[in-house]
Design a protein around this motif. Sequence first.
Motif, PDB file in Angstrom:
ATOM      1  N   LEU A  10      -7.892  -1.057  10.696  1.00  0.00           N
ATOM      2  CA  LEU A  10      -7.864  -1.267   9.239  1.00  0.00           C
ATOM      3  C   LEU A  10      -8.306  -0.001   8.517  1.00  0.00           C
ATOM      4  O   LEU A  10      -7.702   0.400   7.516  1.00  0.00           O
ATOM      5  CB  LEU A  10      -8.757  -2.451   8.862  1.00  0.00           C
ATOM      6  CG  LEU A  10      -8.237  -3.837   9.235  1.00  0.00           C
ATOM      7  CD1 LEU A  10      -9.317  -4.891   9.015  1.00  0.00           C
ATOM      8  CD2 LEU A  10      -7.000  -4.188   8.398  1.00  0.00           C
TER       9      LEU A  10
ATOM     10  N   GLU B 183      -2.664  -1.417   7.599  1.00  0.00           N
ATOM     11  CA  GLU B 183      -1.988  -2.265   6.612  1.00  0.00           C
ATOM     12  C   GLU B 183      -0.793  -1.542   6.001  1.00  0.00           C
ATOM     13  O   GLU B 183       0.307  -2.109   5.877  1.00  0.00           O
ATOM     14  CB  GLU B 183      -2.971  -2.695   5.523  1.00  0.00           C
ATOM     15  CG  GLU B 183      -2.350  -3.652   4.508  1.00  0.00           C
ATOM     16  CD  GLU B 183      -3.341  -4.133   3.461  1.00  0.00           C
ATOM     17  OE1 GLU B 183      -2.927  -4.886   2.558  1.00  0.00           O
ATOM     18  OE2 GLU B 183      -4.525  -3.752   3.532  1.00  0.00           O
TER      19      GLU B 183
ATOM     20  N   PHE C 291       0.215  -9.820   9.180  1.00  0.00           N
ATOM     21  CA  PHE C 291       0.338  -8.922   8.033  1.00  0.00           C
ATOM     22  C   PHE C 291       1.569  -9.271   7.203  1.00  0.00           C
ATOM     23  O   PHE C 291       1.522  -9.215   5.959  1.00  0.00           O
ATOM     24  CB  PHE C 291       0.425  -7.465   8.501  1.00  0.00           C
ATOM     25  CG  PHE C 291      -0.902  -6.810   8.690  1.00  0.00           C
ATOM     26  CD1 PHE C 291      -1.742  -6.584   7.608  1.00  0.00           C
ATOM     27  CD2 PHE C 291      -1.334  -6.403   9.948  1.00  0.00           C
ATOM     28  CE1 PHE C 291      -2.977  -5.972   7.764  1.00  0.00           C
ATOM     29  CE2 PHE C 291      -2.564  -5.790  10.123  1.00  0.00           C
ATOM     30  CZ  PHE C 291      -3.391  -5.575   9.033  1.00  0.00           C
TER      31      PHE C 291
ATOM     32  N   HIS D 260       0.682 -12.001   5.005  1.00  0.00           N
ATOM     33  CA  HIS D 260      -0.177 -11.478   3.934  1.00  0.00           C
ATOM     34  C   HIS D 260       0.666 -10.852   2.832  1.00  0.00           C
ATOM     35  O   HIS D 260       0.431 -11.093   1.632  1.00  0.00           O
ATOM     36  CB  HIS D 260      -1.142 -10.455   4.524  1.00  0.00           C
ATOM     37  CG  HIS D 260      -1.950  -9.704   3.518  1.00  0.00           C
ATOM     38  ND1 HIS D 260      -2.805 -10.328   2.622  1.00  0.00           N
ATOM     39  CD2 HIS D 260      -2.026  -8.363   3.251  1.00  0.00           C
ATOM     40  CE1 HIS D 260      -3.379  -9.410   1.855  1.00  0.00           C
ATOM     41  NE2 HIS D 260      -2.926  -8.211   2.208  1.00  0.00           N
TER      42      HIS D 260
ATOM     43  N   LEU E 299      -6.199 -11.134   3.450  1.00  0.00           N
ATOM     44  CA  LEU E 299      -6.413 -10.065   4.421  1.00  0.00           C
ATOM     45  C   LEU E 299      -7.506 -10.428   5.414  1.00  0.00           C
ATOM     46  O   LEU E 299      -7.396 -10.109   6.613  1.00  0.00           O
ATOM     47  CB  LEU E 299      -6.770  -8.762   3.695  1.00  0.00           C
ATOM     48  CG  LEU E 299      -6.935  -7.517   4.591  1.00  0.00           C
ATOM     49  CD1 LEU E 299      -5.655  -7.250   5.380  1.00  0.00           C
ATOM     50  CD2 LEU E 299      -7.322  -6.310   3.753  1.00  0.00           C
ATOM     51  N   GLU E 300      -8.547 -11.091   4.969  1.00  0.00           N
ATOM     52  CA  GLU E 300      -9.616 -11.487   5.886  1.00  0.00           C
ATOM     53  C   GLU E 300      -9.101 -12.469   6.934  1.00  0.00           C
ATOM     54  O   GLU E 300      -9.531 -12.434   8.093  1.00  0.00           O
ATOM     55  CB  GLU E 300     -10.778 -12.121   5.108  1.00  0.00           C
ATOM     56  CG  GLU E 300     -11.966 -12.528   5.977  1.00  0.00           C
ATOM     57  CD  GLU E 300     -12.539 -11.381   6.792  1.00  0.00           C
ATOM     58  OE1 GLU E 300     -13.005 -11.645   7.926  1.00  0.00           O
ATOM     59  OE2 GLU E 300     -12.517 -10.228   6.318  1.00  0.00           O
TER      60      GLU E 300
ATOM     61  N   VAL F 254      -5.977 -12.470   7.993  1.00  0.00           N
ATOM     62  CA  VAL F 254      -5.180 -11.624   8.882  1.00  0.00           C
ATOM     63  C   VAL F 254      -6.080 -11.038   9.961  1.00  0.00           C
ATOM     64  O   VAL F 254      -5.746 -11.040  11.156  1.00  0.00           O
ATOM     65  CB  VAL F 254      -4.495 -10.488   8.093  1.00  0.00           C
ATOM     66  CG1 VAL F 254      -3.843  -9.488   9.048  1.00  0.00           C
ATOM     67  CG2 VAL F 254      -3.459 -11.050   7.139  1.00  0.00           C
ATOM     68  N   ARG F 255      -7.223 -10.543   9.527  1.00  0.00           N
ATOM     69  CA  ARG F 255      -8.172  -9.957  10.484  1.00  0.00           C
ATOM     70  C   ARG F 255      -8.626 -10.989  11.502  1.00  0.00           C
ATOM     71  O   ARG F 255      -8.619 -10.731  12.717  1.00  0.00           O
ATOM     72  CB  ARG F 255      -9.373  -9.400   9.721  1.00  0.00           C
ATOM     73  CG  ARG F 255     -10.471  -8.830  10.616  1.00  0.00           C
ATOM     74  CD  ARG F 255     -11.694  -8.405   9.788  1.00  0.00           C
ATOM     75  NE  ARG F 255     -12.746  -7.876  10.650  1.00  0.00           N
ATOM     76  CZ  ARG F 255     -13.643  -8.631  11.278  1.00  0.00           C
ATOM     77  NH1 ARG F 255     -13.600  -9.969  11.139  1.00  0.00           N
ATOM     78  NH2 ARG F 255     -14.567  -8.078  12.046  1.00  0.00           N
TER      79      ARG F 255
END
Length: 311
Positions: free
Chosen positions: A218, A223, A249, A252, A259-260, A262-263
């Motif tokens: 990241l 991204e 992603f 997203h 995004l959190e 996605v992580r």
Amino acid sequence: MISQARPSVIVVTGPTASGKSALALALAERRGGTVINADAMQTYDAFPILTAQPAQEERARAPHALYGVLPLSEAVSAARWRTMATAEIERTLEAGRVPILCGGSGLYLRTLMKGIATIPEVPAGLREQANADWAALGADAFRARLEVHDRDIVARLKPGDRQRHVRAWEVWQATGRPLSDWQEGEASGAPWRFATVLLSPDRAWLRERIERRFDVMLAQGVEAEVRAVFDRHPDPAWPGLKAHGAPEFFRHFRGEMALEEVRRVGIDHTRQYAKRQMTWFRHQITPDLVFDPRVDQVLGQIEKYLDNLDA
């Protein structure tokens, strides 16, 4: 240093994020080697950060091969990789260097070391029809249809693995013989001697490494890297889009996932993959050396083994 009667190929394998690339690079520097990629997703050109390919400064320290050589739209199979890897090994040996295979695609490595059955060429039309059938029928119905003809291969495949289901169906259609039968046929092994090093890390340590690596990606701009592909409106069927994190992603970018999230999902999926890799290695690979990557002096112990092998 390496026996000319039967040249040696070093293999560094293990689960994702276990430190394979760093170890292979260190061996390449100390033994005059070329690092040859043995990871399916790292063969693709558009996701160097997402797939954790060696950075340019690392590639400058020793030759690297088969990293980022295919577009996302092209399929890479164990058989195709074997052909590419064989050419790179021969090129490396001709240059007087030591081939060092590095990657966690265990099936690819086994195919190279043990051989692969020769399957007749499948007409392009059958492949196109099989892909169309997958889209029309859906994964479950396609899988059920394939199971009627090749129960053994279906038992080995993940339900959503379109590429491998389609491959099994097209082989059945082209030959009238199940892919599992072809795979059990006679296969010729490689002409080299392999020295296989398996990294077998502690599970908790590896979980932390996977999480930390995703955060580094990241910070490095993963991204934006994936966004550049998303903005090209790629075909969802492109094989290279299966890289861990890419589907999340994409969701997203469509506004379907924060995004959190996605992580979190990307880390979870990578951890699950690492667990499957270790299970596969335990049953399918017989390594010459097994190391916990946290242990000191791993490099020295490997070199001692190699020196004795070549004596």
